[in-house]
Design a protein around this motif. Sequence first.
Motif, PDB file in Angstrom:
ATOM      1  N   MET A 216       0.917  -1.302  -0.205  1.00 41.93           N
ATOM      2  CA  MET A 216       0.196  -0.034  -0.094  1.00 41.93           C
ATOM      3  C   MET A 216       1.010   1.078  -0.004  1.00 41.93           C
ATOM      4  N   GLY A 217       2.151   1.071  -0.295  1.00 40.90           N
ATOM      5  CA  GLY A 217       3.011   2.241  -0.604  1.00 40.90           C
ATOM      6  C   GLY A 217       4.292   2.192   0.537  1.00 40.90           C
ATOM      7  N   PRO A 218       4.979   3.048   0.448  1.00 44.33           N
ATOM      8  CA  PRO A 218       6.350   3.133   1.509  1.00 44.33           C
ATOM      9  C   PRO A 218       5.964   3.332   2.750  1.00 44.33           C
ATOM     10  N   ARG A 219       4.868   3.870   2.989  1.00 48.11           N
ATOM     11  CA  ARG A 219       4.555   4.297   4.521  1.00 48.11           C
ATOM     12  C   ARG A 219       4.059   3.016   5.363  1.00 48.11           C
ATOM     13  N   ILE A 220       4.575   3.003   6.507  1.00 49.27           N
ATOM     14  CA  ILE A 220       3.661   1.794   7.269  1.00 49.27           C
ATOM     15  C   ILE A 220       2.557   2.647   8.123  1.00 49.27           C
ATOM     16  N   LEU A 221       1.277   1.934   7.804  1.00 48.02           N
ATOM     17  CA  LEU A 221       0.181   2.479   8.266  1.00 48.02           C
ATOM     18  C   LEU A 221      -0.251   1.626   9.553  1.00 48.02           C
ATOM     19  N   ARG A 222      -0.695   2.347  10.594  1.00 52.25           N
ATOM     20  CA  ARG A 222      -1.171   1.719  11.705  1.00 52.25           C
ATOM     21  C   ARG A 222      -2.315   0.721  11.620  1.00 52.25           C
ATOM     22  N   THR A 223      -2.366  -0.134  12.558  1.00 50.34           N
ATOM     23  CA  THR A 223      -3.551  -1.152  12.282  1.00 50.34           C
ATOM     24  C   THR A 223      -4.928  -0.579  12.005  1.00 50.34           C
ATOM     25  N   GLU A 224      -5.372   0.665  12.931  1.00 45.98           N
ATOM     26  CA  GLU A 224      -6.522   1.113  12.656  1.00 45.98           C
ATOM     27  C   GLU A 224      -6.788   1.911  11.386  1.00 45.98           C
ATOM     28  N   THR A 225      -5.705   2.067  10.640  1.00 43.13           N
ATOM     29  CA  THR A 225      -5.841   2.582   9.283  1.00 43.13           C
ATOM     30  C   THR A 225      -5.780   1.732   8.118  1.00 43.13           C
ATOM     31  N   ALA A 226      -4.834   0.737   8.409  1.00 43.76           N
ATOM     32  CA  ALA A 226      -4.657  -0.170   7.150  1.00 43.76           C
ATOM     33  C   ALA A 226      -5.835  -0.782   6.401  1.00 43.76           C
ATOM     34  N   GLY A 227      -6.457  -1.667   7.235  1.00 42.82           N
ATOM     35  CA  GLY A 227      -7.798  -2.072   6.864  1.00 42.82           C
ATOM     36  C   GLY A 227      -8.787  -1.174   6.052  1.00 42.82           C
ATOM     37  N   LEU A 228      -8.965   0.094   6.677  1.00 42.40           N
ATOM     38  CA  LEU A 228      -9.916   0.849   6.195  1.00 42.40           C
ATOM     39  C   LEU A 228      -9.442   1.704   4.964  1.00 42.40           C
ATOM     40  N   ALA A 229      -8.097   1.722   4.771  1.00 45.02           N
ATOM     41  CA  ALA A 229      -7.759   2.616   3.676  1.00 45.02           C
ATOM     42  C   ALA A 229      -7.574   1.535   2.620  1.00 45.02           C
ATOM     43  N   ALA A 230      -7.603   0.002   2.987  1.00 43.70           N
ATOM     44  CA  ALA A 230      -7.594  -0.895   1.737  1.00 43.70           C
ATOM     45  C   ALA A 230      -8.942  -1.052   1.251  1.00 43.70           C
ATOM     46  N   VAL A 231      -9.948  -1.064   2.157  1.00 46.12           N
ATOM     47  CA  VAL A 231     -11.328  -1.334   1.674  1.00 46.12           C
ATOM     48  C   VAL A 231     -11.741  -0.003   1.059  1.00 46.12           C
ATOM     49  N   SER A 232     -11.392   1.144   1.141  1.00 46.80           N
ATOM     50  CA  SER A 232     -11.697   2.278   0.633  1.00 46.80           C
ATOM     51  C   SER A 232     -11.178   2.191  -0.817  1.00 46.80           C
ATOM     52  N   ALA A 233      -9.886   2.071  -1.027  1.00 48.64           N
ATOM     53  CA  ALA A 233      -9.208   1.650  -2.094  1.00 48.64           C
ATOM     54  C   ALA A 233      -9.933   0.712  -3.037  1.00 48.64           C
ATOM     55  N   ILE A 234     -10.369  -0.372  -2.742  1.00 46.45           N
ATOM     56  CA  ILE A 234     -10.754  -1.424  -3.264  1.00 46.45           C
ATOM     57  C   ILE A 234     -12.206  -1.055  -3.810  1.00 46.45           C
ATOM     58  N   ASN A 235     -12.931  -0.427  -2.934  1.00 46.05           N
ATOM     59  CA  ASN A 235     -14.099  -0.192  -3.160  1.00 46.05           C
ATOM     60  C   ASN A 235     -14.202   1.089  -4.399  1.00 46.05           C
ATOM     61  N   ALA A 236     -13.247   2.070  -4.404  1.00 50.45           N
ATOM     62  CA  ALA A 236     -12.880   3.089  -5.434  1.00 50.45           C
ATOM     63  C   ALA A 236     -12.738   2.350  -6.815  1.00 50.45           C
TER      64      ALA A 236
END
Length: 242
Positions: A216-236
């Motif tokens: 999901m890119g070079p940055r390390i996402l927090r656990t409360e961010t990673a899943g929600l960001a992934a779901v948003s991207a997939i939906n988009a």
Amino acid sequence: MTRLFYDFPLTVGTSIDLPKDIARHIMVLRLSTGDGITFFNGKGGEYQARIVGAERQLIRAEIVSFSQREIELPYRITLAQGIPEAGKMDWIIEKAVELGVQEIIPVATRRSVVRLNADRIEKRLSRWQSIVVSASQQCGRNRLLNIARPVDFGDCIQTFSRLPTVMFSPRAHESLASWTTRQAPHDIVLLIGPEGGFSPEEEELARQNGVIFLSMGPRILRTETAGLAAVSAINAFWEQSH
């Protein structure tokens, strides 16, 4: 219009005496006789009702009509979430409901800080289900996200061995964006690590079971961010393809 979850069968043309918790909520909202309410029971669709009696603690409503309205995603997203501390999990569940996730599986991993015994599991499940109901009332979903009982990482991997399952790693050779654009929308499981991430042994077990590693890119996402960001991207990406 006020939307409320009513966990019982509903039939158009009937009147119902509302449970005390719903009646109290209606009184807090200062609704009165003649006001409209939308009920949903998690089985699909929603019911339009109106208050026909309000006396002390007793609220009676008449079910006027039924609508098959649904806003569910055309594919099923399961979020297998490494168990974080309580406040973070509450946030993840609320936002997952809003984003259309159909199921959350709390996963006990090697680096999970939180360890749940039997008593704590029951209390957490009850709290998490309350969050699902509240978020569903707010966002307009008529079907409730399912929260499974917590499982160990190994059991989780075995359960989803036949479904496309994704784990995120900054060392992966393909990005989520690239992979998603090459896929037709389909059911998917997202594996998200706890605060400390997955251990090397867990990552290796995932590889052995055919899990897809994406970045999901070079940055390390927090656990409360990673899943929600992934779901948003997939939906988009996938909703764009419809």
